[in-house]
Design a protein around this motif. Sequence first.
Motif, PDB file in Angstrom:
ATOM      1  N   GLN A   1      28.388  28.559   5.112  1.00  0.00           N
ATOM      2  CA  GLN A   1      29.072  29.848   5.227  1.00  0.00           C
ATOM      3  C   GLN A   1      30.584  29.669   5.337  1.00  0.00           C
ATOM      4  O   GLN A   1      31.349  30.384   4.689  1.00  0.00           O
ATOM      5  CB  GLN A   1      28.533  30.612   6.438  1.00  0.00           C
ATOM      6  CG  GLN A   1      27.093  31.073   6.285  1.00  0.00           C
ATOM      7  CD  GLN A   1      26.609  31.866   7.483  1.00  0.00           C
ATOM      8  OE1 GLN A   1      27.261  31.908   8.529  1.00  0.00           O
ATOM      9  NE2 GLN A   1      25.456  32.499   7.353  1.00  0.00           N
TER      10      GLN A   1
ATOM     11  N   ASN B   1      20.760  39.495  10.245  1.00  0.00           N
ATOM     12  CA  ASN B   1      20.765  40.137   8.930  1.00  0.00           C
ATOM     13  C   ASN B   1      19.512  39.840   8.114  1.00  0.00           C
ATOM     14  O   ASN B   1      19.412  40.306   6.965  1.00  0.00           O
ATOM     15  CB  ASN B   1      21.999  39.695   8.147  1.00  0.00           C
ATOM     16  CG  ASN B   1      23.287  40.093   8.841  1.00  0.00           C
ATOM     17  OD1 ASN B   1      23.417  41.213   9.308  1.00  0.00           O
ATOM     18  ND2 ASN B   1      24.236  39.172   8.930  1.00  0.00           N
TER      19      ASN B   1
ATOM     20  N   GLU C   1      27.622  33.012  16.667  1.00  0.00           N
ATOM     21  CA  GLU C   1      28.127  33.196  15.309  1.00  0.00           C
ATOM     22  C   GLU C   1      27.002  33.198  14.294  1.00  0.00           C
ATOM     23  O   GLU C   1      26.951  34.050  13.393  1.00  0.00           O
ATOM     24  CB  GLU C   1      29.144  32.109  14.964  1.00  0.00           C
ATOM     25  CG  GLU C   1      29.728  32.268  13.569  1.00  0.00           C
ATOM     26  CD  GLU C   1      30.611  31.106  13.150  1.00  0.00           C
ATOM     27  OE1 GLU C   1      31.213  31.183  12.067  1.00  0.00           O
ATOM     28  OE2 GLU C   1      30.699  30.113  13.916  1.00  0.00           O
TER      29      GLU C   1
ATOM     30  N   ASN D   1      27.088  38.447   0.189  1.00  0.00           N
ATOM     31  CA  ASN D   1      27.565  38.473   1.574  1.00  0.00           C
ATOM     32  C   ASN D   1      28.907  37.763   1.709  1.00  0.00           C
ATOM     33  O   ASN D   1      29.798  38.213   2.431  1.00  0.00           O
ATOM     34  CB  ASN D   1      26.537  37.816   2.499  1.00  0.00           C
ATOM     35  CG  ASN D   1      25.237  38.589   2.565  1.00  0.00           C
ATOM     36  OD1 ASN D   1      25.234  39.812   2.478  1.00  0.00           O
ATOM     37  ND2 ASN D   1      24.131  37.882   2.722  1.00  0.00           N
TER      38      ASN D   1
ATOM     39  N   ARG E   1      32.228  39.643   3.073  1.00  0.00           N
ATOM     40  CA  ARG E   1      32.814  39.247   4.351  1.00  0.00           C
ATOM     41  C   ARG E   1      34.190  38.617   4.197  1.00  0.00           C
ATOM     42  O   ARG E   1      35.009  38.694   5.117  1.00  0.00           O
ATOM     43  CB  ARG E   1      31.886  38.253   5.058  1.00  0.00           C
ATOM     44  CG  ARG E   1      30.564  38.822   5.532  1.00  0.00           C
ATOM     45  CD  ARG E   1      29.709  37.717   6.083  1.00  0.00           C
ATOM     46  NE  ARG E   1      28.339  38.160   6.358  1.00  0.00           N
ATOM     47  CZ  ARG E   1      27.312  37.337   6.481  1.00  0.00           C
ATOM     48  NH1 ARG E   1      27.492  36.025   6.363  1.00  0.00           N
ATOM     49  NH2 ARG E   1      26.104  37.804   6.737  1.00  0.00           N
TER      50      ARG E   1
ATOM     51  N   ARG F   1      24.971  36.342  14.560  1.00  0.00           N
ATOM     52  CA  ARG F   1      25.684  37.500  14.029  1.00  0.00           C
ATOM     53  C   ARG F   1      25.740  37.475  12.500  1.00  0.00           C
ATOM     54  O   ARG F   1      25.533  38.506  11.843  1.00  0.00           O
ATOM     55  CB  ARG F   1      27.099  37.527  14.609  1.00  0.00           C
ATOM     56  CG  ARG F   1      27.956  38.708  14.154  1.00  0.00           C
ATOM     57  CD  ARG F   1      29.311  38.697  14.825  1.00  0.00           C
ATOM     58  NE  ARG F   1      30.110  37.518  14.491  1.00  0.00           N
ATOM     59  CZ  ARG F   1      30.323  36.485  15.306  1.00  0.00           C
ATOM     60  NH1 ARG F   1      29.798  36.481  16.523  1.00  0.00           N
ATOM     61  NH2 ARG F   1      31.066  35.452  14.921  1.00  0.00           N
ATOM     62  N   ASN F   2      25.989  36.316  11.928  1.00  0.00           N
ATOM     63  CA  ASN F   2      26.221  36.223  10.486  1.00  0.00           C
ATOM     64  C   ASN F   2      24.977  35.935   9.664  1.00  0.00           C
ATOM     65  O   ASN F   2      25.026  36.035   8.430  1.00  0.00           O
ATOM     66  CB  ASN F   2      27.265  35.137  10.192  1.00  0.00           C
ATOM     67  CG  ASN F   2      28.647  35.521  10.665  1.00  0.00           C
ATOM     68  OD1 ASN F   2      28.931  36.694  10.885  1.00  0.00           O
ATOM     69  ND2 ASN F   2      29.503  34.532  10.841  1.00  0.00           N
ATOM     70  N   TRP F   3      23.882  35.562  10.328  1.00  0.00           N
ATOM     71  CA  TRP F   3      22.683  35.217   9.560  1.00  0.00           C
ATOM     72  C   TRP F   3      21.418  35.829  10.151  1.00  0.00           C
ATOM     73  O   TRP F   3      20.779  36.680   9.532  1.00  0.00           O
ATOM     74  CB  TRP F   3      22.541  33.688   9.469  1.00  0.00           C
ATOM     75  CG  TRP F   3      21.257  33.254   8.835  1.00  0.00           C
ATOM     76  CD1 TRP F   3      20.831  33.529   7.559  1.00  0.00           C
ATOM     77  CD2 TRP F   3      20.214  32.482   9.451  1.00  0.00           C
ATOM     78  NE1 TRP F   3      19.587  32.975   7.338  1.00  0.00           N
ATOM     79  CE2 TRP F   3      19.194  32.321   8.482  1.00  0.00           C
ATOM     80  CE3 TRP F   3      20.058  31.905  10.704  1.00  0.00           C
ATOM     81  CZ2 TRP F   3      18.012  31.615   8.763  1.00  0.00           C
ATOM     82  CZ3 TRP F   3      18.890  31.195  10.980  1.00  0.00           C
ATOM     83  CH2 TRP F   3      17.884  31.052  10.013  1.00  0.00           C
TER      84      TRP F   3
ATOM     85  N   GLN G   1      33.224  31.081   2.572  1.00  0.00           N
ATOM     86  CA  GLN G   1      34.032  32.197   3.064  1.00  0.00           C
ATOM     87  C   GLN G   1      35.453  31.771   3.459  1.00  0.00           C
ATOM     88  O   GLN G   1      36.294  32.628   3.735  1.00  0.00           O
ATOM     89  CB  GLN G   1      33.349  32.849   4.270  1.00  0.00           C
ATOM     90  CG  GLN G   1      32.030  33.516   3.917  1.00  0.00           C
ATOM     91  CD  GLN G   1      31.273  34.024   5.134  1.00  0.00           C
ATOM     92  OE1 GLN G   1      30.137  34.448   5.027  1.00  0.00           O
ATOM     93  NE2 GLN G   1      31.886  33.975   6.303  1.00  0.00           N
TER      94      GLN G   1
END
Length: 584
Positions: free
Chosen positions: A512, A326, A318, A545, A549, A321-323, A516
């Motif tokens: 996050q 990117n 996770e 972001n 998201r 993928r999310n940090w 989110q």
Amino acid sequence: MERLQREIDRNWQRWVLVAWAAITAWYMYDRWGQIRWWSLGDTDDNMRLMQVRAWMAGQDWYDLRQYRMNPPVGFDIHWSRIVDLPIAGLILFFRLFTTPAWAERLACGLAPLIPLSITMTALAVTLRRLIGVLTWPLGLGLLLCAHATLLMYMPMRIDHHGWQLAMLAVTVAGLCDPAARRGGALVGLASAVSLAIGLEMLPYAAMAGAILTLRWVWDRAEADRLAVYALTLGGGSAAGFAAFASNANYAMRCDALTPVWLSVTVAAGALLFVLARINPASRGARLGLAVVAGAVIAGGFASLFPQCLTRPEQVSPELQRNWLNNVREAKPIYKHPLRVALPMAIMPVIGMIGAIGAAWRRRTIGWTAVALFTTFACLMLLWQARAAPAAQMLAIPGIAALLWMILPWLTRLRSPLLRVPAIVLAVLVPTGIAASWIVTYLPATQPSAYANRVNRATGQCVRTSVLTGVNAYPRATVFTFVDLGPRLIVTTHHDAIAGPYHRNGDAILDVQHAFQGSEAQARAIMKRHGATLLLICPDMAESTNYRARAPGGFYDRMARGWTPNWLTPLPLPKGSPLRLYRIS
């Protein structure tokens, strides 16, 4: 003219240092605004200063845990204290003449320029050996055109990248050193120091070792060079681990000089030393031994440390993928906008062409080694754009060789209308200066209004004068963006939850998930971390972001003006781009 040439040749070390002093004075003057306002622009620079502060305040040499991030337990930083030493030394020196705050400012301004002197000297040595004794001023001029490289030496850029580039420059000087033992020692020690600082240059260190091994395979007389390299690599890595590895780095981690990589360097050094001592007369036998040694090292690594066969950060899927996936600098160069990629790649590509051409024309082992290294650096750009500073620096010998060959021919052109533009283009094109000018005027390369707004907000919210406004409130644990955390703890007395460091992965995910997720989830996470203040910066890059998201999530709703009843807005100085809330 002859007198000038003799001076440049005989006293080149003195003039390199004079040039370094002049460049240092200019950049201290040019960046005085950043020094005055404590503008540590990168999160790593801010965290480096916090590491130095903690050590100078009494934290143990081998304890690199940052206790003001994710309190009370803190989190480990995977760096070493090698780069802390010059910063701390400069702070102590400047404290003799000024206040502690100004001592820090001056130290952060000057410290990054110290490794620049090593880089300039190593480049001068390399060019004198490869091209001619009078070419080193050309190389220093090219260095000033290597924008990505120079950024690592700018005042306030106190993180470790400048020192690693300096060790890489020493490595190149060692690769082309005609004195076998000295050259081997330079490569081995520079690689060991670089690895003790951090693993960013591990691919280059491995490539340098492979080049020296191939030199020995080709020429049996290179045995002494290989043997000294092997001893200094293994011994230097062991010494670096003993002197600088933190307590946390005694674990079998893959992201620093831990027992994992120490085992590799020591085993590689031992095997290469044995190969150099055996030193069979047959080239085929030497190649076979080298292949066996490489297979033993690779096979042993795969069997003993299988956890390190993937990404060294060892983060959760996770978080990757999310940090991590990117992070802009970790993306290949072809995934960056043309306005960024083209100026970044011009010097490496032309340097590679020049180095390959020089190796073909001169047929020397030194040029062959540099050509291999430069080509490898270009390929690294296809992996990660963060290789650009090293690639531009490694391109300098190849570009210098091209210019040294072309410029005399251009100066013989009879017509000034041809000669002057041709000479100017010969300098502007290989250095990427022309490309930088061109892309700034191409409509397709211009950032959008939205990008400009995000960039402006990101820059405004990390300003010292903005963040110090939060100091009006008693010390607290502040829940804020990941990228704002390191800057917050440097400029204020408050603590933060997370910073962009993979060993801080659980806290990053908590931030996050809070921004989110739902309102209830955000409040529960903040309470669990003991946060009593919430600090946000609308339009800061990281915040975009969260909105993209999770439309309708906690942060997206706050960005549109909604405030839950458990958050109390707190006043900040007029014009502040920040929003501060008390958590109840």
